[in-house]
Scaffold this motif. Structure first.
Motif, PDB file in Angstrom:
ATOM      1  N   ALA A 119       0.831  -1.212   0.000  1.00  0.00           N
ATOM      2  CA  ALA A 119       0.000   0.000   0.000  1.00  0.00           C
ATOM      3  C   ALA A 119       0.862   1.257   0.000  1.00  0.00           C
ATOM      4  O   ALA A 119       0.534   2.256  -0.656  1.00  0.00           O
ATOM      5  CB  ALA A 119      -0.932  -0.006   1.211  1.00  0.00           C
ATOM      6  N   LEU A 120       1.970   1.211   0.730  1.00  0.00           N
ATOM      7  CA  LEU A 120       2.895   2.339   0.707  1.00  0.00           C
ATOM      8  C   LEU A 120       3.489   2.523  -0.682  1.00  0.00           C
ATOM      9  O   LEU A 120       3.569   3.637  -1.206  1.00  0.00           O
ATOM     10  CB  LEU A 120       4.016   2.132   1.734  1.00  0.00           C
ATOM     11  CG  LEU A 120       3.645   2.334   3.201  1.00  0.00           C
ATOM     12  CD1 LEU A 120       4.751   1.817   4.103  1.00  0.00           C
ATOM     13  CD2 LEU A 120       3.374   3.814   3.494  1.00  0.00           C
ATOM     14  N   LEU A 121       3.890   1.422  -1.277  1.00  0.00           N
ATOM     15  CA  LEU A 121       4.501   1.473  -2.607  1.00  0.00           C
ATOM     16  C   LEU A 121       3.552   2.112  -3.615  1.00  0.00           C
ATOM     17  O   LEU A 121       3.979   2.863  -4.505  1.00  0.00           O
ATOM     18  CB  LEU A 121       4.875   0.057  -3.050  1.00  0.00           C
ATOM     19  CG  LEU A 121       5.864  -0.087  -4.203  1.00  0.00           C
ATOM     20  CD1 LEU A 121       7.212   0.517  -3.842  1.00  0.00           C
ATOM     21  CD2 LEU A 121       6.042  -1.575  -4.551  1.00  0.00           C
ATOM     22  N   ALA A 122       2.257   1.856  -3.468  1.00  0.00           N
ATOM     23  CA  ALA A 122       1.267   2.345  -4.428  1.00  0.00           C
ATOM     24  C   ALA A 122       1.100   3.860  -4.384  1.00  0.00           C
ATOM     25  O   ALA A 122       0.678   4.463  -5.377  1.00  0.00           O
ATOM     26  CB  ALA A 122      -0.076   1.669  -4.173  1.00  0.00           C
ATOM     27  N   ILE A 123       1.413   4.485  -3.254  1.00  0.00           N
ATOM     28  CA  ILE A 123       1.204   5.934  -3.169  1.00  0.00           C
ATOM     29  C   ILE A 123       2.523   6.718  -3.191  1.00  0.00           C
ATOM     30  O   ILE A 123       2.517   7.938  -3.029  1.00  0.00           O
ATOM     31  CB  ILE A 123       0.422   6.302  -1.890  1.00  0.00           C
ATOM     32  CG1 ILE A 123       1.140   5.795  -0.643  1.00  0.00           C
ATOM     33  CG2 ILE A 123      -0.995   5.784  -1.957  1.00  0.00           C
ATOM     34  CD1 ILE A 123       0.534   6.320   0.643  1.00  0.00           C
ATOM     35  N   LEU A 124       3.621   6.022  -3.426  1.00  0.00           N
ATOM     36  CA  LEU A 124       4.919   6.690  -3.512  1.00  0.00           C
ATOM     37  C   LEU A 124       5.326   6.859  -4.970  1.00  0.00           C
ATOM     38  O   LEU A 124       5.202   5.933  -5.775  1.00  0.00           O
ATOM     39  CB  LEU A 124       5.990   5.882  -2.777  1.00  0.00           C
ATOM     40  CG  LEU A 124       5.822   5.731  -1.263  1.00  0.00           C
ATOM     41  CD1 LEU A 124       6.866   4.772  -0.713  1.00  0.00           C
ATOM     42  CD2 LEU A 124       5.921   7.089  -0.567  1.00  0.00           C
ATOM     43  N   ASP A 125       5.812   8.037  -5.310  1.00  0.00           N
ATOM     44  CA  ASP A 125       6.382   8.256  -6.632  1.00  0.00           C
ATOM     45  C   ASP A 125       7.623   7.366  -6.786  1.00  0.00           C
ATOM     46  O   ASP A 125       8.360   7.156  -5.815  1.00  0.00           O
ATOM     47  CB  ASP A 125       6.776   9.730  -6.776  1.00  0.00           C
ATOM     48  CG  ASP A 125       7.299  10.062  -8.159  1.00  0.00           C
ATOM     49  OD1 ASP A 125       6.478  10.424  -9.022  1.00  0.00           O
ATOM     50  OD2 ASP A 125       8.533   9.958  -8.369  1.00  0.00           O
ATOM     51  N   PRO A 126       7.862   6.808  -7.986  1.00  0.00           N
ATOM     52  CA  PRO A 126       9.033   5.939  -8.155  1.00  0.00           C
ATOM     53  C   PRO A 126      10.347   6.589  -7.712  1.00  0.00           C
ATOM     54  O   PRO A 126      11.253   5.908  -7.234  1.00  0.00           O
ATOM     55  CB  PRO A 126       9.027   5.643  -9.654  1.00  0.00           C
ATOM     56  CG  PRO A 126       7.599   5.787 -10.060  1.00  0.00           C
ATOM     57  CD  PRO A 126       7.051   6.889  -9.208  1.00  0.00           C
ATOM     58  N   ASP A 127      10.435   7.921  -7.879  1.00  0.00           N
ATOM     59  CA  ASP A 127      11.667   8.630  -7.527  1.00  0.00           C
ATOM     60  C   ASP A 127      11.561   9.384  -6.206  1.00  0.00           C
ATOM     61  O   ASP A 127      12.277  10.355  -5.976  1.00  0.00           O
ATOM     62  CB  ASP A 127      12.035   9.608  -8.644  1.00  0.00           C
ATOM     63  CG  ASP A 127      12.307   8.911  -9.969  1.00  0.00           C
ATOM     64  OD1 ASP A 127      12.961   7.849  -9.948  1.00  0.00           O
ATOM     65  OD2 ASP A 127      11.846   9.411 -11.013  1.00  0.00           O
ATOM     66  N   VAL A 128      10.667   8.929  -5.331  1.00  0.00           N
ATOM     67  CA  VAL A 128      10.466   9.615  -4.058  1.00  0.00           C
ATOM     68  C   VAL A 128      11.766   9.731  -3.274  1.00  0.00           C
ATOM     69  O   VAL A 128      12.633   8.845  -3.331  1.00  0.00           O
ATOM     70  CB  VAL A 128       9.393   8.874  -3.216  1.00  0.00           C
ATOM     71  CG1 VAL A 128       9.860   7.465  -2.864  1.00  0.00           C
ATOM     72  CG2 VAL A 128       9.051   9.656  -1.951  1.00  0.00           C
ATOM     73  N   VAL A 129      11.894  10.841  -2.561  1.00  0.00           N
ATOM     74  CA  VAL A 129      13.045  11.069  -1.692  1.00  0.00           C
ATOM     75  C   VAL A 129      12.524  11.302  -0.278  1.00  0.00           C
ATOM     76  O   VAL A 129      11.633  12.134  -0.062  1.00  0.00           O
ATOM     77  CB  VAL A 129      13.871  12.277  -2.148  1.00  0.00           C
ATOM     78  CG1 VAL A 129      14.997  12.565  -1.148  1.00  0.00           C
ATOM     79  CG2 VAL A 129      14.442  12.041  -3.540  1.00  0.00           C
TER      80      VAL A 129
END
Length: 295
Positions: free
Chosen positions: A195-205
């Protein structure tokens, strides 16, 4: 204080919010911004206001010089990477703060932008902040940095390119931002990696400042891999919704006291940057007196 001093102090107060906003963008520190504004008042009180035609411009120039000196001093002594830290967040209730706080965070001055400004040279930061954020002409900036107007323009241009290439565009809709933060909180409480992965941008910092230095995690998988840490944070604290630099964020409360502040940069329905300040003395210094809305 005589009548003339009262009059001068009154004129200065008319510019205080603007000066604090300039200093905050320059320094990223609320305490240092206060110091810079106080120094401007001391210089004005010594100079008197009779010979100053444009008091606002004069005070902006003074604050700019004071901040430039403070940045140069900071740069000279910051040799240890552990001295790097997140800028101070401006935390207000969702209903808004006082006029001075609102002036400090106008024009979407989020933590992600302030982090990038930390990477600029002192002269670049001053040129960018004064010109691009406050429309100060390059002729005036040139005097502060002791360069030509053309050179001052080049400083701002270099800074602008750095900012444009690094700071993700923020979601403008408050309702959409809130939905993403609520989804993050639900996933965090469940320690749910997917669920976290689904709302994170691929390049999140993700940047974390615990008081012992600033550390960074990049990429959606790596940030989602902190699921157990997010779960501990959200289940061991009372989590309240607040505005962090004008955008919805979270404050973690423990025994009625704020312990941490989390800020989000949201782009296209996903979290592009996540900044966590959990340095207890710095959080306490923010003097968060108005409770947020429990989530």
């Amino acid at each position: 204080m005589d009548t003339a001093d009262d009059f001068l102090a009154g004129r200065f107060e008319e510019h205080r919010a603007h000066l604090k906003a300039v200093a905050y963008r320059m320094l990223g520190s609320l305490a240092e911004a206060d110091d810079a504004v106080q120094e401007a008042w001391l210089r004005l009180s010594r100079a008197g206001g009779d010979e100053i035609g444009n008091l606002g411009g004069w005070l902006t120039t003074v604050v700019g010089r004071v901040c430039l000196d403070m940045l140069r001093s900071r740069t000279a002594r910051r040799e240890d990477p552990l001295e790097q830290r997140l800028p101070d967040p401006v935390v207000t209730p969702e209903g808004g703060g006082d006029p001075e706080q609102e002036a400090m965070i106008a024009d979407s001055v989020g933590l992600a932008l302030l982090v990038v400004l930390e990477s600029l040279s002192p002269a670049e930061r001053l040129a960018f902040v004064l010109h691009d954020m406050f429309a100060v002409p390059f002729e005036q900036i040139a005097v502060i940095v002791d360069r030509t107007p053309v050179a001052a323009k080049k400083l701002a241009s270099r800074a602008r390119q750095r900012v444009r290439g690094t700071v993700p565009p923020a979601e403008p809709d408050p309702g959409r931002r809130r939905k993403v933060v609520e989804a993050f909180l639900a996933a965090a409480r469940g320690g749910d990696f997917e669920a976290l992965l689904a709302i994170l941008d691929p390049d999140v910092v993700m940047r974390v400042d615990t008081g012992g230095g600033l550390w960074t995690i990049s990429g959606a998988s790596a940030v989602a891999g902190q699921a157990s840490g997010f779960q501990r944070f959200t289940t061991s604290h009372v989590v309240e919704a607040v505005l962090v630099n004008g955008v919805i964020g979270l404050v973690g409360m423990e025994n009625g006291r704020p312990r941490s502040v989390m800020s989000f940069t949201i782009t296209d329905g996903r979290i592009a940057a996540l900044d966590l300040l959990s340095d207890p003395p710095r959080v306490a210094a923010l003097r968060l007196t108005t409770p947020g809305e429990p989530l």
